[in-house]
Design an enzyme around this catalytic site. Structure first.
Site, mmCIF file in Angstrom:
data_model
loop_
_atom_site.group_PDB
_atom_site.id
_atom_site.type_symbol
_atom_site.label_atom_id
_atom_site.label_comp_id
_atom_site.label_asym_id
_atom_site.label_seq_id
_atom_site.Cartn_x
_atom_site.Cartn_y
_atom_site.Cartn_z
ATOM 1 N N VAL A 1 0.833 -1.196 0.000
ATOM 2 C CA VAL A 1 0.000 0.000 0.000
ATOM 3 C C VAL A 1 0.873 1.253 0.000
ATOM 4 C CG1 VAL A 1 -1.744 1.307 1.275
ATOM 5 C CG2 VAL A 1 -1.889 -1.184 1.160
ATOM 6 N N CYS A 2 1.956 1.204 0.715
ATOM 7 C CA CYS A 2 2.866 2.344 0.847
ATOM 8 C C CYS A 2 3.244 2.908 -0.516
ATOM 9 C CB CYS A 2 4.118 1.923 1.615
ATOM 10 S SG CYS A 2 5.545 2.984 1.387
ATOM 11 N N ALA A 3 3.834 2.113 -1.356
ATOM 12 C CA ALA A 3 4.306 2.591 -2.657
ATOM 13 C C ALA A 3 3.156 3.048 -3.544
ATOM 14 C CB ALA A 3 5.112 1.494 -3.352
ATOM 15 N N ILE B 1 1.763 6.491 -2.088
ATOM 16 C CA ILE B 1 2.744 7.554 -2.268
ATOM 17 C C ILE B 1 2.842 7.943 -3.738
ATOM 18 C CG2 ILE B 1 5.197 8.131 -2.103
ATOM 19 C CD1 ILE B 1 5.276 6.394 0.421
#
Length: 75
Positions: free
Chosen positions: A11-13, A16
């Site tokens: 989810v992070c990438a 972002i």
């Protein structure tokens, strides 16, 4: 301000990269974007070096390592 659970997650990438891609549109609306989570600035740097998507960020990242802001906001 947007938050994600922790660096080094799928989810992070995705989140972002999505906010970074739309940074210009948000700036046109006079919006100041800040990405935040409770990992340290060192973990942020390692994650950015590890993933292609975060790459050259156009917004600031906040490391709320004491979790004080997250707790105050009920996150």
């Amino acid at each position: 301000m947007f938050w994600w659970p922790e660096d080094f997650t799928f989810v992070c990438a995705t989140e972002i990269a999505g906010f970074n891609k739309n940074f210009g549109e948000l700036s046109d609306r006079e919006t100041h974007l800040i990405g935040a989570l409770t990992d340290s600035e060192f973990v942020h740097a390692a994650c950015r070096a590890h993933h292609d998507d975060p790459g050259d960020l156009k917004f600031q990242m906040l490391a709320d390592t004491l979790k004080s802001l997250a707790e105050a906001l009920g996150i």
